[in-house]
Write an enzyme that holds these catalytic residues in place. Structure first.
Site, PDB file in Angstrom:
ATOM      1  CD  GLU A   1      -2.804   1.079   2.505  1.00 51.53           C
ATOM      2  OE1 GLU A   1      -3.946   1.552   2.406  1.00 51.53           O
ATOM      3  OE2 GLU A   1      -2.364   0.568   3.559  1.00 51.53           O
TER       4      GLU A   1
ATOM      5  CE  LYS B   1      -7.590   0.765   3.512  1.00 52.21           C
ATOM      6  NZ  LYS B   1      -6.391   1.431   4.093  1.00 52.21           N
TER       7      LYS B   1
ATOM      8  CB  CYS C   1      -4.227  -1.625   4.672  1.00 51.00           C
ATOM      9  SG  CYS C   1      -3.288  -1.175   6.150  1.00 51.00           S
TER      10      CYS C   1
END
Length: 280
Positions: free
Chosen positions: A40, A120, A165
């Site tokens: 990321e 995301k 994440c």
């Protein structure tokens, strides 16, 4: 299939980060990797959260012929040059809100073509009195789970599910990804904080592998950045039984592993938990 998780300690200098990414991609490809994944924010770990706004790009369906998307073009060219699948960590893509961007994961085929994009969904927020993070201040969340299928050099198809994440903490996302068909591999680029990573990173990764009986590949940021932020690192590959195949604690590096579809199939036959699902 050989895969590689590329660990970085990215800086506020985009050109420096791209050069590092290219060097690590080349190293992984030379070692035989067919799929390489960057962490990321591989392209920028800024001094301020808002720094990502200034480097945001418009999405390019054909980055190889685009002159205005240097980050996407770098990824596409690297995939074509080395003949590998490149999962481009994340980069900021412009969203409808001028003061927000998408945190986007771009996947490129060995021909350098865009295979898919994932934005995301879950935005990190954390405060312990000393550190505070609020991704919603600069990011627009995505709303669509994404999986894609690649064919390796041996002609075998692999279904690959994507997360980023903080998504790791939401098992329902990965169940959604397996609704049509089980995933063979989950790829989760991250920049976990040292505090939360030390407590939960490996635990959560192994849980996602075990509950979905699939491989997990997790490239991460791993070190202290120019802003003073410390990321946890521990990029790793995990097998469908939750065994860690390879890991690097901190610092720049290439984490290589060979995924074993036969072992995965055996484990799913021995413990057919995916067929026993009742809810969702």
């Amino acid at each position: 299939m050989k895969v590689a998780a590329l660990q970085m300690v990215s800086t506020p200098d985009v050109d420096e980060n791209l050069a590092t990414a290219l060097r690590l991609i080349a190293q992984a490809a030379q070692a035989g990797a067919e799929l390489v994944a960057l962490p990321e924010y591989f392209c920028l770990m800024g001094l301020r959260d808002s720094d990502k706004l200034r480097i945001a790009e418009d999405p390019a369906d054909d980055a190889l012929s685009s002159a205005s998307t240097p980050i996407q073009t770098t990824l596409a060219q690297a995939a074509r040059e080395h003949g590998v699948w490149v999962i481009g960590g994340t980069l900021p893509l412009r969203s409808p809100k001028a003061d927000r961007v998408f945190n986007s994961l771009m996947v490129y085929s060995p021909q350098g073509q865009l295979a898919t994009r994932y934005d995301k969904i879950h935005l990190f927020c954390f405060s312990d009195g000393e550190r505070r993070y609020d991704e919603a201040a600069t990011l627009t969340p995505g709303d669509t789970p994404v999986a894609f299928t690649l064919t390796d050099r041996a002609g075998q198809a692999w279904r690959v599910g994507l997360g980023i994440c903080y998504d790791l903490r939401f098992p329902e996302l990965f169940r959604q990804l397996t609704r049509e068909a089980p995933c063979d591999l989950l790829v989760l680029p991250a920049a976990f904080t040292h505090t939360t990573g030390q407590a939960h990173w490996e635990l959560l990764l192994r849980a996602r592998a075990v509950e979905n009986l699939c491989h997990v590949l997790a490239p991460a940021q791993g070190g202290t950045h120019a802003s003073g932020r410390r990321t946890f690192g521990h990029s790793m590959a995990i097998d469908p039984w939750g065994q860690v195949l390879a890991v690097q604690a901190e610092g720049e590096g290439v984490v290589m592993a060979t995924l074993d579809r036969e072992r995965q199939a055996t484990l799913r036959e021995q413990l057919p938990a995916l067929t026993h699902r009742v809810l969702g």
